[in-house]
Design a protein around this motif. Structure first.
Motif, PDB file in Angstrom:
ATOM      1  N   TYR A  78      46.874 -12.034   0.086  1.00 36.89           N
ATOM      2  CA  TYR A  78      46.175 -10.758   0.188  1.00 36.89           C
ATOM      3  C   TYR A  78      44.909 -10.912  -0.622  1.00 36.89           C
ATOM      4  CZ  TYR A  78      49.007 -10.043  -3.957  1.00 36.89           C
ATOM      5  OH  TYR A  78      49.636 -10.215  -5.153  1.00 36.89           O
ATOM      6  N   GLY A  79      43.887 -10.117  -0.305  1.00 37.38           N
ATOM      7  CA  GLY A  79      42.571 -10.436  -0.835  1.00 37.38           C
ATOM      8  C   GLY A  79      41.840  -9.325  -1.550  1.00 37.38           C
ATOM      9  N   PHE A  80      40.924  -9.776  -2.399  1.00 40.10           N
ATOM     10  CA  PHE A  80      40.023  -8.909  -3.153  1.00 40.10           C
ATOM     11  C   PHE A  80      38.603  -9.403  -2.930  1.00 40.10           C
ATOM     12  CE2 PHE A  80      44.018  -8.346  -5.232  1.00 40.10           C
ATOM     13  CZ  PHE A  80      44.004  -7.067  -5.756  1.00 40.10           C
ATOM     14  N   GLY A  81      37.689  -8.487  -2.618  1.00 41.78           N
ATOM     15  CA  GLY A  81      36.284  -8.831  -2.489  1.00 41.78           C
ATOM     16  C   GLY A  81      35.600  -8.770  -3.841  1.00 41.78           C
ATOM     17  N   VAL A  82      34.651  -9.677  -4.053  1.00 42.21           N
ATOM     18  CA  VAL A  82      33.854  -9.690  -5.286  1.00 42.21           C
ATOM     19  C   VAL A  82      32.374  -9.639  -4.917  1.00 42.21           C
ATOM     20  CG1 VAL A  82      35.630 -10.899  -6.608  1.00 42.21           C
ATOM     21  CG2 VAL A  82      33.841 -12.218  -5.463  1.00 42.21           C
ATOM     22  N   GLY A  83      31.525  -9.472  -5.923  1.00 44.58           N
ATOM     23  CA  GLY A  83      30.105  -9.215  -5.699  1.00 44.58           C
ATOM     24  C   GLY A  83      29.208 -10.405  -5.490  1.00 44.58           C
ATOM     25  N   PRO A 110      31.881 -17.293   9.198  1.00 49.42           N
ATOM     26  CA  PRO A 110      32.022 -15.841   9.245  1.00 49.42           C
ATOM     27  C   PRO A 110      33.168 -15.443  10.170  1.00 49.42           C
ATOM     28  CG  PRO A 110      29.722 -16.490   9.468  1.00 49.42           C
ATOM     29  CD  PRO A 110      30.547 -17.740   9.559  1.00 49.42           C
ATOM     30  N   PRO A 111      33.889 -14.438   9.853  1.00 45.43           N
ATOM     31  CA  PRO A 111      33.650 -13.460   8.792  1.00 45.43           C
ATOM     32  C   PRO A 111      34.357 -13.786   7.476  1.00 45.43           C
ATOM     33  CG  PRO A 111      35.426 -12.671  10.166  1.00 45.43           C
ATOM     34  CD  PRO A 111      34.998 -14.004  10.740  1.00 45.43           C
ATOM     35  N   THR A 112      34.945 -14.991   7.347  1.00 40.86           N
ATOM     36  CA  THR A 112      35.785 -15.296   6.184  1.00 40.86           C
ATOM     37  C   THR A 112      35.001 -15.437   4.896  1.00 40.86           C
ATOM     38  OG1 THR A 112      37.360 -16.345   7.667  1.00 40.86           O
ATOM     39  CG2 THR A 112      37.591 -16.832   5.330  1.00 40.86           C
ATOM     40  N   GLY A 113      33.891 -16.156   4.886  1.00 40.49           N
ATOM     41  CA  GLY A 113      33.048 -16.263   3.708  1.00 40.49           C
ATOM     42  C   GLY A 113      33.489 -17.313   2.706  1.00 40.49           C
ATOM     43  N   TYR A 114      33.053 -17.128   1.485  1.00 42.10           N
ATOM     44  CA  TYR A 114      33.313 -18.042   0.368  1.00 42.10           C
ATOM     45  C   TYR A 114      34.498 -17.498  -0.410  1.00 42.10           C
ATOM     46  CZ  TYR A 114      32.053 -21.063  -3.635  1.00 42.10           C
ATOM     47  OH  TYR A 114      32.037 -21.998  -4.640  1.00 42.10           O
ATOM     48  N   LEU A 115      35.485 -18.351  -0.715  1.00 48.34           N
ATOM     49  CA  LEU A 115      36.688 -17.836  -1.361  1.00 48.34           C
ATOM     50  C   LEU A 115      37.388 -18.882  -2.214  1.00 48.34           C
ATOM     51  CD1 LEU A 115      39.469 -19.028   0.190  1.00 48.34           C
ATOM     52  CD2 LEU A 115      38.567 -17.572   1.985  1.00 48.34           C
ATOM     53  N   CYS A 116      38.292 -18.391  -3.047  1.00 47.20           N
ATOM     54  CA  CYS A 116      39.247 -19.228  -3.763  1.00 47.20           C
ATOM     55  C   CYS A 116      40.577 -18.488  -3.764  1.00 47.20           C
ATOM     56  CB  CYS A 116      38.794 -19.537  -5.195  1.00 47.20           C
ATOM     57  SG  CYS A 116      38.875 -18.163  -6.359  1.00 47.20           S
ATOM     58  N   GLY A 117      41.642 -19.207  -4.062  1.00 46.77           N
ATOM     59  CA  GLY A 117      42.962 -18.602  -4.120  1.00 46.77           C
ATOM     60  C   GLY A 117      43.601 -18.836  -5.472  1.00 46.77           C
ATOM     61  N   VAL A 118      44.243 -17.815  -6.011  1.00 43.58           N
ATOM     62  CA  VAL A 118      44.870 -17.869  -7.331  1.00 43.58           C
ATOM     63  C   VAL A 118      46.324 -17.432  -7.184  1.00 43.58           C
ATOM     64  CG1 VAL A 118      44.772 -16.934  -9.686  1.00 43.58           C
ATOM     65  CG2 VAL A 118      42.649 -17.328  -8.409  1.00 43.58           C
ATOM     66  N   LYS A 119      47.235 -18.153  -7.846  1.00 44.29           N
ATOM     67  CA  LYS A 119      48.651 -17.758  -7.833  1.00 44.29           C
ATOM     68  C   LYS A 119      48.902 -16.736  -8.923  1.00 44.29           C
ATOM     69  CE  LYS A 119      50.957 -21.922  -6.243  1.00 44.29           C
ATOM     70  NZ  LYS A 119      51.975 -22.916  -6.550  1.00 44.29           N
ATOM     71  N   ASP A 120      49.564 -15.647  -8.564  1.00 35.68           N
ATOM     72  CA  ASP A 120      49.972 -14.689  -9.595  1.00 35.68           C
ATOM     73  C   ASP A 120      51.219 -15.251 -10.293  1.00 35.68           C
ATOM     74  OD1 ASP A 120      52.311 -13.960  -8.192  1.00 35.68           O
ATOM     75  OD2 ASP A 120      51.693 -11.895  -7.892  1.00 35.68           O
ATOM     76  N   PRO A 121      51.723 -14.605 -11.329  1.00 31.25           N
ATOM     77  CA  PRO A 121      52.856 -15.164 -12.082  1.00 31.25           C
ATOM     78  C   PRO A 121      54.132 -15.390 -11.264  1.00 31.25           C
ATOM     79  CG  PRO A 121      51.779 -13.474 -13.372  1.00 31.25           C
ATOM     80  CD  PRO A 121      51.168 -13.423 -12.000  1.00 31.25           C
ATOM     81  N   THR A 122      54.294 -14.694 -10.144  1.00 32.98           N
ATOM     82  CA  THR A 122      55.472 -14.883  -9.296  1.00 32.98           C
ATOM     83  C   THR A 122      55.252 -15.975  -8.258  1.00 32.98           C
ATOM     84  OG1 THR A 122      56.180 -12.602  -9.637  1.00 32.98           O
ATOM     85  CG2 THR A 122      57.005 -13.675  -7.652  1.00 32.98           C
ATOM     86  N   GLY A 123      53.984 -16.267  -7.964  1.00 35.10           N
ATOM     87  CA  GLY A 123      53.661 -17.277  -6.968  1.00 35.10           C
ATOM     88  C   GLY A 123      52.995 -16.731  -5.725  1.00 35.10           C
ATOM     89  N   TYR A 124      52.752 -15.413  -5.669  1.00 31.91           N
ATOM     90  CA  TYR A 124      51.990 -14.847  -4.560  1.00 31.91           C
ATOM     91  C   TYR A 124      50.549 -15.342  -4.659  1.00 31.91           C
ATOM     92  CZ  TYR A 124      55.779 -11.478  -3.842  1.00 31.91           C
ATOM     93  OH  TYR A 124      56.987 -10.882  -3.598  1.00 31.91           O
ATOM     94  N   PHE A 128      40.252 -14.347  -3.589  1.00 26.95           N
ATOM     95  CA  PHE A 128      39.033 -13.682  -4.043  1.00 26.95           C
ATOM     96  C   PHE A 128      37.932 -14.185  -3.123  1.00 26.95           C
ATOM     97  CE2 PHE A 128      41.802 -13.700  -7.690  1.00 26.95           C
ATOM     98  CZ  PHE A 128      41.686 -12.401  -8.158  1.00 26.95           C
ATOM     99  N   SER A 129      37.200 -13.268  -2.483  1.00 26.81           N
ATOM    100  CA  SER A 129      36.223 -13.684  -1.489  1.00 26.81           C
ATOM    101  C   SER A 129      34.893 -12.968  -1.658  1.00 26.81           C
ATOM    102  CB  SER A 129      36.756 -13.428  -0.080  1.00 26.81           C
ATOM    103  OG  SER A 129      36.950 -12.044   0.124  1.00 26.81           O
ATOM    104  N   TYR A 130      33.859 -13.631  -1.150  1.00 29.72           N
ATOM    105  CA  TYR A 130      32.528 -13.051  -1.082  1.00 29.72           C
ATOM    106  C   TYR A 130      31.985 -13.348   0.317  1.00 29.72           C
ATOM    107  CZ  TYR A 130      27.600 -12.223  -1.526  1.00 29.72           C
ATOM    108  OH  TYR A 130      26.340 -11.739  -1.320  1.00 29.72           O
ATOM    109  N   GLY A 131      31.366 -12.348   0.940  1.00 31.38           N
ATOM    110  CA  GLY A 131      30.716 -12.545   2.222  1.00 31.38           C
ATOM    111  C   GLY A 131      31.516 -12.019   3.400  1.00 31.38           C
ATOM    112  N   GLN A 132      32.631 -11.356   3.151  1.00 29.18           N
ATOM    113  CA  GLN A 132      33.397 -10.764   4.240  1.00 29.18           C
ATOM    114  C   GLN A 132      32.850  -9.373   4.558  1.00 29.18           C
ATOM    115  OE1 GLN A 132      37.596 -10.909   3.420  1.00 29.18           O
ATOM    116  NE2 GLN A 132      37.613 -13.149   3.388  1.00 29.18           N
ATOM    117  N   PRO A 133      32.999  -8.924   5.803  1.00 28.51           N
ATOM    118  CA  PRO A 133      32.479  -7.599   6.168  1.00 28.51           C
ATOM    119  C   PRO A 133      33.446  -6.476   5.821  1.00 28.51           C
ATOM    120  CG  PRO A 133      33.350  -8.677   8.102  1.00 28.51           C
ATOM    121  CD  PRO A 133      33.467  -9.673   6.964  1.00 28.51           C
ATOM    122  N   LEU A 134      34.210  -6.640   4.753  1.00 32.61           N
ATOM    123  CA  LEU A 134      35.175  -5.639   4.298  1.00 32.61           C
ATOM    124  C   LEU A 134      34.939  -5.292   2.852  1.00 32.61           C
ATOM    125  CD1 LEU A 134      38.431  -7.340   5.666  1.00 32.61           C
ATOM    126  CD2 LEU A 134      37.299  -5.335   6.625  1.00 32.61           C
ATOM    127  N   GLY A 135      35.356  -4.114   2.469  1.00 34.69           N
ATOM    128  CA  GLY A 135      35.359  -3.736   1.063  1.00 34.69           C
ATOM    129  C   GLY A 135      34.010  -3.345   0.524  1.00 34.69           C
TER     130      GLY A 135
END
Length: 139
Positions: A78-83, A110-124, A128-135
């Motif tokens: 699941y994703g979060f947009g950044v600036g 496009p539309p995916t953009g520039y991103l990285c993925g981070v594991k939360d403490p449970t492993g989800y 984090f993305s930039y350049g998507q047409p959302l958010g």
């Protein structure tokens, strides 16, 4: 005849291994805040929201869940947009230092953009993305 109700996506609920660690992760990495909670002990449930989204979308965390593992090629997330792209690079560097970087920063068409993925403490996996047409930070 009444018009049918259109469903609205309001929350995502995750069963997490350690509730306190997960709350700390989402507060720190995603700038989310607790907006509601109920129960106690193993029955504690916490609702987190991004600033300004408290009434429209929440992440619900339930403690006591199993650890998760995910193959590097599995794009479930699941994703979060950044600036900015620099934000992605900073998040990825921090996650690498913290030992939780899942996907190195990379560009996608496009539309995916520039991103990285981070594991939360449970492993989800949290994208984090930039350049998507959302958010709020549309590219």
């Amino acid at each position: 005849m009444a018009k049918p109700m259109t469903p609205v996506f309001t929350h995502c609920a995750l069963h997490v291994a350690d509730l306190a660690e997960s709350i700390a992760f989402y507060e720190s990495y995603c700038d989310m805040k607790i907006v509601k909670e109920h129960g106690e002990g193993k029955a504690r449930v916490v609702w987190l929201a991004s600033p300004g989204a408290e009434e429209s979308f929440v992440l619900v965390l339930l403690g006591g869940g199993p650890e998760r593992t995910q193959d590097a090629d599995d794009m479930t997330h699941y994703g979060f947009g950044v600036g900015s792209r620099d934000d992605i690079d900073r998040i990825a560097a921090r996650a690498k230092k913290d030992g939780c970087l899942h996907w190195e920063p990379r560009d996608y068409a496009p539309p995916t953009g520039y991103l990285c993925g981070v594991k939360d403490p449970t492993g989800y996996i949290v994208e984090f993305s930039y350049g998507q047409p959302l958010g709020p930070h549309q590219g």
